[in-house]
Design a protein around this motif. Structure first.
Motif, PDB file in Angstrom:
ATOM      1  N   ASN A  56     -26.393 -33.682-133.896  1.00  0.00           N
ATOM      2  CA  ASN A  56     -25.753 -34.642-132.986  1.00  0.00           C
ATOM      3  C   ASN A  56     -24.544 -35.284-133.657  1.00  0.00           C
ATOM      4  O   ASN A  56     -24.353 -35.150-134.871  1.00  0.00           O
ATOM      5  N   GLY A  57     -23.788 -36.006-132.858  1.00  0.00           N
ATOM      6  CA  GLY A  57     -22.555 -36.604-133.357  1.00  0.00           C
ATOM      7  C   GLY A  57     -22.792 -37.820-134.224  1.00  0.00           C
ATOM      8  O   GLY A  57     -21.936 -38.192-135.032  1.00  0.00           O
ATOM      9  N   THR A  58     -23.945 -38.447-134.079  1.00  0.00           N
ATOM     10  CA  THR A  58     -24.262 -39.635-134.868  1.00  0.00           C
ATOM     11  C   THR A  58     -24.619 -39.245-136.300  1.00  0.00           C
ATOM     12  O   THR A  58     -24.126 -39.850-137.254  1.00  0.00           O
ATOM     13  N   SER A  80     -15.400 -48.704-129.280  1.00  0.00           N
ATOM     14  CA  SER A  80     -15.949 -47.359-129.435  1.00  0.00           C
ATOM     15  C   SER A  80     -17.371 -47.379-128.896  1.00  0.00           C
ATOM     16  O   SER A  80     -17.871 -48.415-128.456  1.00  0.00           O
ATOM     17  N   ALA A  83     -22.539 -45.872-131.584  1.00  0.00           N
ATOM     18  CA  ALA A  83     -22.893 -45.028-132.746  1.00  0.00           C
ATOM     19  C   ALA A  83     -21.904 -45.183-133.899  1.00  0.00           C
ATOM     20  O   ALA A  83     -22.277 -44.988-135.059  1.00  0.00           O
ATOM     21  N   THR A  84     -20.659 -45.537-133.601  1.00  0.00           N
ATOM     22  CA  THR A  84     -19.669 -45.706-134.675  1.00  0.00           C
ATOM     23  C   THR A  84     -20.100 -46.853-135.594  1.00  0.00           C
ATOM     24  O   THR A  84     -20.109 -46.716-136.815  1.00  0.00           O
ATOM     25  N   THR A 126     -11.878 -44.493-134.307  1.00  0.00           N
ATOM     26  CA  THR A 126     -12.210 -43.600-133.186  1.00  0.00           C
ATOM     27  C   THR A 126     -10.952 -43.201-132.417  1.00  0.00           C
ATOM     28  O   THR A 126     -10.131 -44.064-132.102  1.00  0.00           O
ATOM     29  N   ASP A 152     -13.969 -40.771-136.048  1.00  0.00           N
ATOM     30  CA  ASP A 152     -14.971 -40.440-135.052  1.00  0.00           C
ATOM     31  C   ASP A 152     -14.191 -39.778-133.921  1.00  0.00           C
ATOM     32  O   ASP A 152     -13.516 -40.443-133.131  1.00  0.00           O
ATOM     33  N   ALA A 154     -15.424 -37.897-131.527  1.00  0.00           N
ATOM     34  CA  ALA A 154     -16.383 -37.476-130.490  1.00  0.00           C
ATOM     35  C   ALA A 154     -15.705 -37.231-129.147  1.00  0.00           C
ATOM     36  O   ALA A 154     -16.184 -36.426-128.348  1.00  0.00           O
ATOM     37  N   SER A 176     -18.877 -34.931-131.383  1.00  0.00           N
ATOM     38  CA  SER A 176     -20.162 -34.915-130.679  1.00  0.00           C
ATOM     39  C   SER A 176     -20.136 -33.783-129.668  1.00  0.00           C
ATOM     40  O   SER A 176     -19.157 -33.616-128.933  1.00  0.00           O
ATOM     41  N   HIS A 178     -22.643 -33.577-127.413  1.00  0.00           N
ATOM     42  CA  HIS A 178     -23.652 -34.010-126.439  1.00  0.00           C
ATOM     43  C   HIS A 178     -23.308 -33.459-125.058  1.00  0.00           C
ATOM     44  O   HIS A 178     -22.139 -33.223-124.742  1.00  0.00           O
ATOM     45  N   LYS A 181     -20.228 -34.434-123.101  1.00  0.00           N
ATOM     46  CA  LYS A 181     -18.895 -34.310-123.679  1.00  0.00           C
ATOM     47  C   LYS A 181     -18.173 -33.069-123.141  1.00  0.00           C
ATOM     48  O   LYS A 181     -18.801 -32.162-122.591  1.00  0.00           O
ATOM     49  N   GLY A 188     -25.741 -32.017-130.022  1.00  0.00           N
ATOM     50  CA  GLY A 188     -25.061 -31.397-131.166  1.00  0.00           C
ATOM     51  C   GLY A 188     -23.860 -32.193-131.598  1.00  0.00           C
ATOM     52  O   GLY A 188     -23.524 -33.224-130.998  1.00  0.00           O
ATOM     53  N   TYR A 306     -17.369 -48.280-119.976  1.00  0.00           N
ATOM     54  CA  TYR A 306     -17.288 -47.563-121.240  1.00  0.00           C
ATOM     55  C   TYR A 306     -15.944 -47.909-121.825  1.00  0.00           C
ATOM     56  O   TYR A 306     -14.926 -47.478-121.295  1.00  0.00           O
TER      57      TYR A 306
END
Ligand SMILES: *Cc1c(COP(=O)(O)O)cnc(C)c1O
Length: 357
Positions: A56-58, A80, A83-84, A126, A152, A154, A176, A178, A181, A188, A306
């Motif tokens: 995953n991206g995290t 962001s 997770a960042t 980010t 980041d 992502a 990321s 995910h 995305k 992933g 978001y």
């Protein structure tokens, strides 16, 4: 119902062909042939030296912090996904929040420089909505102070800046993959670097520290990806160009439909080859935003705040004021945005939005 995003699924038969191979080989995970192929294809597609696909991206961000051996303070953006920031805290480092630039919504290099002190290890910034950070100014600051930069990325799959992949900037970039995305492997992510020493560290860190079956180079973690995930990536990668072209059309249609409102659409930095990852709108005020959210909800249209809240407000970090980020977080909304969104659906969404003004 119109969702805010829709995971892209390739034709079932295409995925099934990969499944047949997995059954024949009985090789399900642990650096299988599909994963190796995906990493090779990604290196080629993105034009970068090393790509490590992870689960995953995290974990990609967490391994980047570990690979650079960052301690103490990390200067980061409050604008962001959570997770960042959470990755910084999870790795026992302290996030220091530098405010953002109002237009690009990426971290403000002047605010970054103001926070640098003897405890600073690096910068974690980010590429917001796929819009690149001011990578040149950030690199100058990092070089001047002898610190490193992790992006980041992502949101920045396939995004370019000044003729090269945006992933070629900084010491490490993380992606990321995910399902929501632009390019995904269900779950992933990836760690990207052009530095051979960092690549060597990352390659053992993502696999328990293994060097062969009985030798361990150092402490690692399990960030491995299965053949099932890699197969999804292999199905989608050849379609990314076409998916981006479709997203561009949706993006431009929204801009056209909403041009006579006080809403501000995303303006990308000069020199960007944009990937059309999101469709964010900045409202004049939060009241109007909430009114539009409710009106769209009544029509079963899902939107997403978001990003909200600004990450300097999380209850596990030391608050430091970031007035621009806090203001934009209150006023920014992402509209439904995916390649199959029809013009009729976009017209309906736009008319509901326009009716509120
Ligand atoms: C999606 C995302 C992540 C986390 O990636 P996962 O694959 O969901 O762990 C991190 N940062 C940003 C900016 C994201 O959008």
């Amino acid at each position: 119902m119109i969702p805010v995003t829709k995971p892209f699924l390739p034709p079932y038969e295409e995925y099934q062909q990969y499944l047949t191979g997995i059954w024949e080989r009985n090789w399900l995970t642990n650096n299988g042939p599909l994963l190796v192929k995906l990493e090779e294809d990604l290196k080629h597609y993105l034009g970068v030296k090393h790509v490590f696909v992870v689960n995953n991206g995290t974990i990609a961000i967490q391994i980047a912090i570990k690979a650079l051996n960052w301690k103490g303070e990390i200067i980061t953006t409050p604008f962001s996904y959570v997770a960042t920031t959470s990755s910084i805290v999870w790795e026992q480092c302290t996030p220091r929040f530098a405010d953002i630039e109002a237009t690009s919504k990426t971290i403000d290099p002047r605010a970054v420089e103001a926070l640098i002190n003897e405890k600073t290890s690096g910068i974690l910034a980010t590429h917001v909505y796929g819009n690149p950070c001011d990578v040149e100014a950030l690199q100058k600051i990092a070089d001047k102070h002898g610190i490193q930069v992790v992006y980041d990325a992502a949101h920045a799959f396939a995004a370019g800046f000044k003729g090269t992949s945006v992933l070629n900037y900084g010491d490490i970039s993380t992606l990321s993959f995910h399902a929501t995305k632009l390019f995904h492997t269900i779950e992933g992510g990836a760690i990207v670097t052009n530095n051979d020493d960092l690549a060597a560290r990352i390659s053992y860190m993502r696999n328990f520290g293994h060097k062969g079956p009985t030798e361990f180079v150092g402490c690692g973690i399990n960030a491995k990806t299965s053949e099932f995930n890699a197969a999804m990536g292999l199905c989608i990668l050849p379609k990314v160009k076409d998916l981006i072209a479709k997203r561009k059309a949706v993006f431009e249609k929204y801009n056209e439909l909403l041009k006579n409102t006080p809403l501000v659409s995303l303006e990308v930095r000069n020199g960007t080859e944009y990937n059309y990852a999101y469709y964010p709108l900045v409202f004049p005020d939060e009241t109007k935003l909430l009114q539009v959210v409710a009106a769209l909800e009544a029509k079963e249209v899902v939107t997403r705040r978001y990003f909200y809240p600004s990450l300097n407000n999380l209850n596990y970090v030391a608050y430091e004021p970031c007035p621009i980020s806090e203001d934009i977080c209150r006023r920014v909304l992402c509209l439904p945005f995916f390649p199959e969104l029809t013009v009729a659906e976009q017209e309906m969404i736009a008319s509901v939005v326009i009716d509120q003004f």
